[in-house]
Design a protein around this motif. Structure first.
Motif, PDB file in Angstrom:
ATOM      1  N   GLY A 175      -5.008  -0.119   5.573  1.00 54.17           N
ATOM      2  CA  GLY A 175      -3.779  -0.842   5.809  1.00 54.17           C
ATOM      3  C   GLY A 175      -4.057  -2.024   6.713  1.00 54.17           C
ATOM      4  O   GLY A 175      -5.204  -2.288   7.096  1.00 54.17           O
ATOM      5  N   VAL A 176      -3.017  -2.751   7.056  1.00 56.50           N
ATOM      6  CA  VAL A 176      -3.150  -3.928   7.920  1.00 56.50           C
ATOM      7  C   VAL A 176      -2.153  -3.777   9.061  1.00 56.50           C
ATOM      8  O   VAL A 176      -0.955  -3.574   8.824  1.00 56.50           O
ATOM      9  N   ASN A 234       5.604  -7.770   2.278  1.00 54.54           N
ATOM     10  CA  ASN A 234       6.327  -9.042   2.387  1.00 54.54           C
ATOM     11  C   ASN A 234       5.888  -9.877   3.583  1.00 54.54           C
ATOM     12  O   ASN A 234       6.494 -10.909   3.857  1.00 54.54           O
ATOM     13  N   GLN A 235       4.850  -9.437   4.285  1.00 59.62           N
ATOM     14  CA  GLN A 235       4.470 -10.106   5.531  1.00 59.62           C
ATOM     15  C   GLN A 235       3.120 -10.808   5.442  1.00 59.62           C
ATOM     16  O   GLN A 235       2.424 -10.939   6.444  1.00 59.62           O
ATOM     17  N   ARG A 293       4.844   6.773  22.028  1.00 58.89           N
ATOM     18  CA  ARG A 293       6.085   7.011  22.766  1.00 58.89           C
ATOM     19  C   ARG A 293       7.319   6.764  21.910  1.00 58.89           C
ATOM     20  O   ARG A 293       8.390   7.275  22.205  1.00 58.89           O
ATOM     21  N   SER A 294       7.194   5.962  20.859  1.00 60.10           N
ATOM     22  CA  SER A 294       8.316   5.754  19.940  1.00 60.10           C
ATOM     23  C   SER A 294       7.770   5.353  18.582  1.00 60.10           C
ATOM     24  O   SER A 294       6.659   4.808  18.487  1.00 60.10           O
ATOM     25  N   ALA A 295       8.534   5.637  17.541  1.00 56.87           N
ATOM     26  CA  ALA A 295       8.105   5.307  16.182  1.00 56.87           C
ATOM     27  C   ALA A 295       9.315   4.946  15.341  1.00 56.87           C
ATOM     28  O   ALA A 295      10.395   5.522  15.494  1.00 56.87           O
ATOM     29  N   GLU A 296       9.119   3.972  14.456  1.00 57.60           N
ATOM     30  CA  GLU A 296      10.178   3.568  13.532  1.00 57.60           C
ATOM     31  C   GLU A 296       9.536   3.168  12.210  1.00 57.60           C
ATOM     32  O   GLU A 296       8.410   2.672  12.182  1.00 57.60           O
ATOM     33  N   ALA A 297      10.240   3.416  11.108  1.00 53.06           N
ATOM     34  CA  ALA A 297       9.710   3.096   9.782  1.00 53.06           C
ATOM     35  C   ALA A 297      10.819   2.532   8.908  1.00 53.06           C
ATOM     36  O   ALA A 297      11.996   2.856   9.087  1.00 53.06           O
ATOM     37  N   SER A 298      10.428   1.686   7.959  1.00 58.32           N
ATOM     38  CA  SER A 298      11.387   1.092   7.028  1.00 58.32           C
ATOM     39  C   SER A 298      11.091   1.592   5.625  1.00 58.32           C
ATOM     40  O   SER A 298      10.192   2.408   5.410  1.00 58.32           O
ATOM     41  N   GLU A 299      11.839   1.080   4.650  1.00 58.71           N
ATOM     42  CA  GLU A 299      11.614   1.438   3.249  1.00 58.71           C
ATOM     43  C   GLU A 299      10.627   0.502   2.581  1.00 58.71           C
ATOM     44  O   GLU A 299      10.282   0.676   1.408  1.00 58.71           O
ATOM     45  N   ASP A 300      10.175  -0.539   3.300  1.00 59.56           N
ATOM     46  CA  ASP A 300       9.264  -1.518   2.707  1.00 59.56           C
ATOM     47  C   ASP A 300       7.880  -0.899   2.480  1.00 59.56           C
ATOM     48  O   ASP A 300       7.374  -0.143   3.318  1.00 59.56           O
ATOM     49  N   GLU A 301       7.275  -1.244   1.363  1.00 63.27           N
ATOM     50  CA  GLU A 301       5.934  -0.775   1.066  1.00 63.27           C
ATOM     51  C   GLU A 301       4.908  -1.528   1.924  1.00 63.27           C
ATOM     52  O   GLU A 301       5.070  -2.715   2.210  1.00 63.27           O
ATOM     53  N   PRO A 302       3.823  -0.871   2.337  1.00 61.28           N
ATOM     54  CA  PRO A 302       2.835  -1.547   3.184  1.00 61.28           C
ATOM     55  C   PRO A 302       1.898  -2.457   2.394  1.00 61.28           C
ATOM     56  O   PRO A 302       1.753  -2.328   1.178  1.00 61.28           O
ATOM     57  N   MET A 303       1.282  -3.366   3.110  1.00 62.86           N
ATOM     58  CA  MET A 303       0.218  -4.201   2.580  1.00 62.86           C
ATOM     59  C   MET A 303      -1.096  -3.423   2.705  1.00 62.86           C
ATOM     60  O   MET A 303      -1.256  -2.613   3.623  1.00 62.86           O
ATOM     61  N   ILE A 304      -2.032  -3.650   1.793  1.00 62.04           N
ATOM     62  CA  ILE A 304      -3.347  -3.030   1.918  1.00 62.04           C
ATOM     63  C   ILE A 304      -4.427  -4.107   1.866  1.00 62.04           C
ATOM     64  O   ILE A 304      -4.201  -5.222   1.386  1.00 62.04           O
ATOM     65  N   TYR A 305      -5.608  -3.733   2.373  1.00 63.73           N
ATOM     66  CA  TYR A 305      -6.700  -4.694   2.539  1.00 63.73           C
ATOM     67  C   TYR A 305      -7.983  -4.089   2.002  1.00 63.73           C
ATOM     68  O   TYR A 305      -8.317  -2.930   2.293  1.00 63.73           O
ATOM     69  N   LYS A 306      -8.707  -4.899   1.216  1.00 67.40           N
ATOM     70  CA  LYS A 306      -9.983  -4.451   0.690  1.00 67.40           C
ATOM     71  C   LYS A 306     -10.830  -5.659   0.317  1.00 67.40           C
ATOM     72  O   LYS A 306     -10.354  -6.589  -0.336  1.00 67.40           O
ATOM     73  N   ALA A 307     -12.079  -5.640   0.779  1.00 64.85           N
ATOM     74  CA  ALA A 307     -13.056  -6.676   0.423  1.00 64.85           C
ATOM     75  C   ALA A 307     -12.556  -8.082   0.728  1.00 64.85           C
ATOM     76  O   ALA A 307     -12.720  -9.008  -0.082  1.00 64.85           O
ATOM     77  N   GLY A 308     -11.923  -8.255   1.874  1.00 68.67           N
ATOM     78  CA  GLY A 308     -11.499  -9.577   2.308  1.00 68.67           C
ATOM     79  C   GLY A 308     -10.234 -10.073   1.653  1.00 68.67           C
ATOM     80  O   GLY A 308      -9.866 -11.244   1.816  1.00 68.67           O
ATOM     81  N   PHE A 310      -5.943  -9.216   0.455  1.00 68.91           N
ATOM     82  CA  PHE A 310      -4.746  -8.427   0.705  1.00 68.91           C
ATOM     83  C   PHE A 310      -4.060  -8.122  -0.622  1.00 68.91           C
ATOM     84  O   PHE A 310      -4.020  -8.961  -1.530  1.00 68.91           O
ATOM     85  N   PHE A 311      -3.468  -6.911  -0.715  1.00 70.04           N
ATOM     86  CA  PHE A 311      -2.828  -6.476  -1.947  1.00 70.04           C
ATOM     87  C   PHE A 311      -1.480  -5.837  -1.641  1.00 70.04           C
ATOM     88  O   PHE A 311      -1.262  -5.267  -0.572  1.00 70.04           O
ATOM     89  N   ASP A 312      -0.584  -5.933  -2.634  1.00 66.32           N
ATOM     90  CA  ASP A 312       0.679  -5.233  -2.599  1.00 66.32           C
ATOM     91  C   ASP A 312       0.413  -3.768  -2.949  1.00 66.32           C
ATOM     92  O   ASP A 312      -0.145  -3.465  -4.009  1.00 66.32           O
ATOM     93  N   SER A 313       0.768  -2.842  -2.065  1.00 64.60           N
ATOM     94  CA  SER A 313       0.443  -1.439  -2.316  1.00 64.60           C
ATOM     95  C   SER A 313       1.261  -0.822  -3.442  1.00 64.60           C
ATOM     96  O   SER A 313       0.898   0.219  -3.969  1.00 64.60           O
ATOM     97  N   GLU A 314       2.358  -1.473  -3.830  1.00 61.21           N
ATOM     98  CA  GLU A 314       3.214  -0.913  -4.880  1.00 61.21           C
ATOM     99  C   GLU A 314       2.593  -1.064  -6.254  1.00 61.21           C
ATOM    100  O   GLU A 314       2.551  -0.125  -7.061  1.00 61.21           O
ATOM    101  N   ASP A 315       2.077  -2.275  -6.558  1.00 62.50           N
ATOM    102  CA  ASP A 315       1.495  -2.495  -7.887  1.00 62.50           C
ATOM    103  C   ASP A 315       0.071  -3.053  -7.829  1.00 62.50           C
ATOM    104  O   ASP A 315      -0.499  -3.421  -8.858  1.00 62.50           O
ATOM    105  N   LEU A 316      -0.497  -3.140  -6.609  1.00 59.55           N
ATOM    106  CA  LEU A 316      -1.879  -3.586  -6.386  1.00 59.55           C
ATOM    107  C   LEU A 316      -2.127  -5.019  -6.799  1.00 59.55           C
ATOM    108  O   LEU A 316      -3.283  -5.420  -7.038  1.00 59.55           O
ATOM    109  N   THR A 317      -1.079  -5.833  -6.884  1.00 60.30           N
ATOM    110  CA  THR A 317      -1.297  -7.251  -7.159  1.00 60.30           C
ATOM    111  C   THR A 317      -1.793  -7.949  -5.896  1.00 60.30           C
ATOM    112  O   THR A 317      -1.387  -7.601  -4.790  1.00 60.30           O
TER     113      THR A 317
END
Length: 320
Positions: A175-176, A234-235, A293-308, A310-317
């Protein structure tokens, strides 16, 4: 050796230690050490000369300008002796490559001494600059400071090249995150980090590894808390901002402050605020371990990183 001579030597040791450690007049040690004086660390085995010992005292005093040292007890029997002491000070200036934390510390040590003609020929010490940092909670990963073996290129008996290790790391999908904190003036600071891991759920511990050359590193090292923001798909622009040389990377960002003062970035897939518990020195990096000490999460899918990339984790684009 007569009793009065022993008492005179004890008085001289106390006076010289005060001159060197408390007042910075390190040349006073010349009257106490023989020409071939050696100082040996019981922990590392490192041996220092008188000049190297004086240089280390100067480094420590520069980092702890208010340092005071008290000799608690001196024992001398024949040509052997022991000095028991404690020091107090505040870490307000850098110590070599370690940024100041502003913390105060009381540290204790003992020196076993061997005498020649009423002067110290050898000291075996339980304490050195690394022990001082450990007393502050700033420990070192000893394996990171081992001497490097000769590089072997014709077989597999040596260490891998940096390029080979980078090629291996690039194949690991992560992840990133953006790690955030505030500096001494209360300004938000942050950097992109992909070396994040959960250590345990009970207790809730996590770690991040941060390169010491980062401009955010001194502020993070001094902080008691940090934010860890998992970037959403989205970031991509936010990651670009933290990879840039912008003077204020938070100027165009929406963020809110955690209870411990850490900036938590709006729109992240998830964010936590962590109380920093340990800082392990690892040569070029520091491993920060903290309790969540605190944690929060949204419904947004995370970004992923591989080999320099960035990819959308939902459809790997790819995220260009």
């Amino acid at each position: 050796m007569q009793q009065i001579t022993i008492e005179q030597l004890k008085t001289e040791i106390r006076a010289v230690w005060h001159e060197a450690w408390d007042s910075g007049r390190i040349d006073a040690l010349d009257s106490l050490f023989i020409d071939d004086y050696q100082r040996v660390s019981a922990n590392s085995g490192r041996t220092m000369t008188a000049e190297e010992t004086k240089a280390e005292i100067n480094e420590i005093r520069s980092a702890f300008p208010d340092l005071t040292t008290t000799i608690d007890h001196i024992l001398i029997e024949g040509d052997q002796g022991a000095i028991y002491w404690h020091s107090e000070g505040t870490f307000t200036q850098p110590l070599n490559d370690v940024p100041p934390t502003g913390q105060s510390v009381t540290t204790h040590g003992s020196n076993l001494i061997r005498l020649e003609a009423g002067r110290i020929a050898r000291e075996e010490v339980t304490w050195d600059a690394h022990e001082l940092l450990a007393d502050l909670g700033l420990k070192s990963l000893s394996s990171a400071f081992e001497a490097q073996p000769e590089v072997v290129t014709d077989d597999l008996s040596g260490e891998p090249s940096a390029d080979a290790l980078k090629a291996f790391n690039r194949q690991f999908v992560t992840g990133v995150t953006v790690v955030t904190t505030t500096d001494e003036d209360g300004r938000p600071r942050g950097l992109a980090v992909n070396s994040y891991n959960s250590v345990s759920l009970d207790p809730p511990l996590v770690l991040v590894c941060v390169q010491k050359t980062s401009s955010t590193y001194p502020a993070l090292f001094r902080s008691t808390h940090m934010g860890i923001n998992i970037m959403s798909r989205n970031q991509r622009d936010t990651i670009g901002t933290f990879a840039s040389k912008a003077a204020d990377k938070f100027a165009e960002l929406d963020w809110h402050q955690g209870a411990g003062g850490s900036p938590l970035i709006d729109g992240s897939a998830a964010s936590i605020e962590v109380e920093i518990k340990e800082r392990f020195q690892a040569l070029t990096h520091t491993v920060f371990i903290g309790r969540v000490r605190s944690a929060e999460a949204s419904e947004d899918e995370p970004m992923i990183y591989k080999a320099g990339r960035f990819f959308d984790s939902e459809d790997l684009t790819p995220l260009n």
